[in-house]
Design an enzyme around this catalytic site. Sequence first.
Site, PDB file in Angstrom:
ATOM      1  N   ASN A   9       0.335   6.784   1.403  1.00 36.60           N
ATOM      2  CA  ASN A   9       1.616   7.412   1.741  1.00 36.60           C
ATOM      3  C   ASN A   9       2.121   8.136   0.490  1.00 36.60           C
ATOM      4  O   ASN A   9       2.540   7.497  -0.464  1.00 36.60           O
ATOM      5  CB  ASN A   9       2.613   6.324   2.174  1.00 36.60           C
ATOM      6  CG  ASN A   9       4.023   6.855   2.339  1.00 36.60           C
ATOM      7  OD1 ASN A   9       4.230   8.067   2.434  1.00 36.60           O
ATOM      8  ND2 ASN A   9       4.992   5.949   2.392  1.00 36.60           N
ATOM      9  N   LYS A  11       4.698   9.944   0.231  1.00 35.79           N
ATOM     10  CA  LYS A  11       6.171  10.070   0.203  1.00 35.79           C
ATOM     11  C   LYS A  11       6.543  11.511  -0.147  1.00 35.79           C
ATOM     12  O   LYS A  11       5.844  12.425   0.246  1.00 35.79           O
ATOM     13  CB  LYS A  11       6.772   9.061  -0.779  1.00 35.79           C
ATOM     14  CG  LYS A  11       6.201   7.656  -0.621  1.00 35.79           C
ATOM     15  CD  LYS A  11       6.976   6.648  -1.383  1.00 35.79           C
ATOM     16  CE  LYS A  11       6.264   5.310  -1.291  1.00 35.79           C
ATOM     17  NZ  LYS A  11       7.091   4.203  -1.671  1.00 35.79           N
ATOM     18  N   HIS A  93       9.144   3.111   8.165  1.00 35.71           N
ATOM     19  CA  HIS A  93       9.035   2.793   6.732  1.00 35.71           C
ATOM     20  C   HIS A  93      10.416   2.392   6.213  1.00 35.71           C
ATOM     21  O   HIS A  93      11.427   2.964   6.608  1.00 35.71           O
ATOM     22  CB  HIS A  93       8.497   4.007   5.966  1.00 35.71           C
ATOM     23  CG  HIS A  93       8.079   3.665   4.568  1.00 35.71           C
ATOM     24  ND1 HIS A  93       8.999   3.462   3.560  1.00 35.71           N
ATOM     25  CD2 HIS A  93       6.852   3.456   4.014  1.00 35.71           C
ATOM     26  CE1 HIS A  93       8.344   3.151   2.448  1.00 35.71           C
ATOM     27  NE2 HIS A  93       7.044   3.139   2.701  1.00 35.71           N
ATOM     28  N   GLU A  95      11.915   3.005   3.599  1.00 29.72           N
ATOM     29  CA  GLU A  95      12.692   4.103   2.983  1.00 29.72           C
ATOM     30  C   GLU A  95      13.364   4.954   4.055  1.00 29.72           C
ATOM     31  O   GLU A  95      14.458   5.482   3.837  1.00 29.72           O
ATOM     32  CB  GLU A  95      11.778   4.931   2.060  1.00 29.72           C
ATOM     33  CG  GLU A  95      11.446   4.142   0.796  1.00 29.72           C
ATOM     34  CD  GLU A  95      10.161   4.548   0.102  1.00 29.72           C
ATOM     35  OE1 GLU A  95       9.584   5.598   0.444  1.00 29.72           O
ATOM     36  OE2 GLU A  95       9.721   3.788  -0.791  1.00 29.72           O
ATOM     37  N   GLU A 163       5.295  -4.673   4.872  1.00 30.74           N
ATOM     38  CA  GLU A 163       5.684  -4.139   3.570  1.00 30.74           C
ATOM     39  C   GLU A 163       7.000  -4.769   3.109  1.00 30.74           C
ATOM     40  O   GLU A 163       8.085  -4.276   3.468  1.00 30.74           O
ATOM     41  CB  GLU A 163       5.873  -2.627   3.656  1.00 30.74           C
ATOM     42  CG  GLU A 163       4.636  -1.854   4.035  1.00 30.74           C
ATOM     43  CD  GLU A 163       4.678  -0.454   3.442  1.00 30.74           C
ATOM     44  OE1 GLU A 163       3.745  -0.116   2.726  1.00 30.74           O
ATOM     45  OE2 GLU A 163       5.663   0.261   3.674  1.00 30.74           O
ATOM     46  N   GLY A 169       6.991  -0.102  -4.680  1.00 34.19           N
ATOM     47  CA  GLY A 169       7.260   0.687  -5.876  1.00 34.19           C
ATOM     48  C   GLY A 169       7.817  -0.115  -7.038  1.00 34.19           C
ATOM     49  O   GLY A 169       8.296   0.464  -8.017  1.00 34.19           O
ATOM     50  N   SER A 209       3.096  -2.211  -3.780  1.00 28.40           N
ATOM     51  CA  SER A 209       2.509  -2.316  -5.125  1.00 28.40           C
ATOM     52  C   SER A 209       1.040  -2.723  -5.115  1.00 28.40           C
ATOM     53  O   SER A 209       0.592  -3.483  -5.994  1.00 28.40           O
ATOM     54  CB  SER A 209       3.341  -3.270  -5.997  1.00 28.40           C
ATOM     55  OG  SER A 209       4.651  -2.748  -6.181  1.00 28.40           O
TER      56      SER A 209
HETATM   57  C1  PEP Z   1       4.779   2.416   0.467  1.00 28.27           C
HETATM   58  O1  PEP Z   1       5.471   3.370   0.205  1.00 28.27           O
HETATM   59  O2  PEP Z   1       4.503   2.198   1.633  1.00 28.27           O
HETATM   60  C2  PEP Z   1       4.290   1.575  -0.631  1.00 28.27           C
HETATM   61  C3  PEP Z   1       3.669   0.483  -0.326  1.00 28.27           C
HETATM   62  O3  PEP Z   1       4.535   2.013  -1.909  1.00 28.27           O
HETATM   63  P1  PEP Z   1       3.896   1.399  -3.268  1.00 28.27           P
HETATM   64  O4  PEP Z   1       2.423   1.193  -3.018  1.00 28.27           O
HETATM   65  O5  PEP Z   1       4.152   2.461  -4.301  1.00 28.27           O
HETATM   66  O6  PEP Z   1       4.595   0.126  -3.537  1.00 28.27           O
END
Ligand code: PEP
Length: 250
Positions: A9, A11, A93, A95, A163, A169, A209
């Site tokens: 992803n 973003k 998601h 976000e 998640e 992040g 992460s």
């Molecule tokens: C995500 O945006 O779905 C995500 C898991 O981000 P990151 O791997 O940067 O934590």
Amino acid sequence: MRRKLAAGNWKMNGTGDDLAMLKDLAGAHSDPGCEILICPPAPLIHRAATTLQGSAITIGGQDCHPRTTGAHTGDTSAAMLVDAGARYVITGHSERRADHGEQDADVRTKTTTALEAGLQVIVCLGESLAQREAGNTLDVIGAQLSASVPDGVTGKTVVIAYEPIWAIGTGKVPTLAQIGEVHDFIRARLKDRFGAQNGQSFRLLYGGSVKPGNAAEIFAVPNVDGALVGGASLGVADFSPIIAALLGAS
Ligand code: PEP
């Protein structure tokens, strides 16, 4: 057998210059033995899909509107994603839930609309740190799963991504036991709701992460069928070893 999935992803990162990375990634994984998906920002989808034509890498969107057409300035419909070359879309998601106030009911409608347009859908679920610390993780995930995933779906076209919001992040990752507990719980709920065979067929991704250094141990957790990767999907140097770790877990 569930086919493993490594999903990136991007973003709100990347412009046309970054598409070169996709060629390198495709070159490094010409016969990957798992599914590789990149979800770039909407303006890059068509160029990314064109760049990857004939490769083993699939392109997806990061969001779609719940309606099929209409007066929704700035939004992208599921059919537009398909037309641009996407085969998947991410819904729910955290976000999107935080930045745009998306509720489970919105996620459910978007998922239905996307499935009707012919997309496969990765539905995201995850608890906040406060919810985890209060001991409410499984209640939160169970409620999101019930309300965000439409009735009558199958593991052929719907993927669930767990998640934890506090892991996205941040460099913080749940323990393997915590990941396993939530994935086993999601699997059990899917079997209860959709029947044993269908429930067993949904792919469950972990996201938050994931890095080259922790991917292998996460992929060894039962009921982890791949990852949804943010930051580490932006470059071949990080994403490629994550894909390799997934293959090693197959
Ligand atoms: C995500 O945006 O779905 C995500 C898991 O981000 P990151 O791997 O940067 O934590």
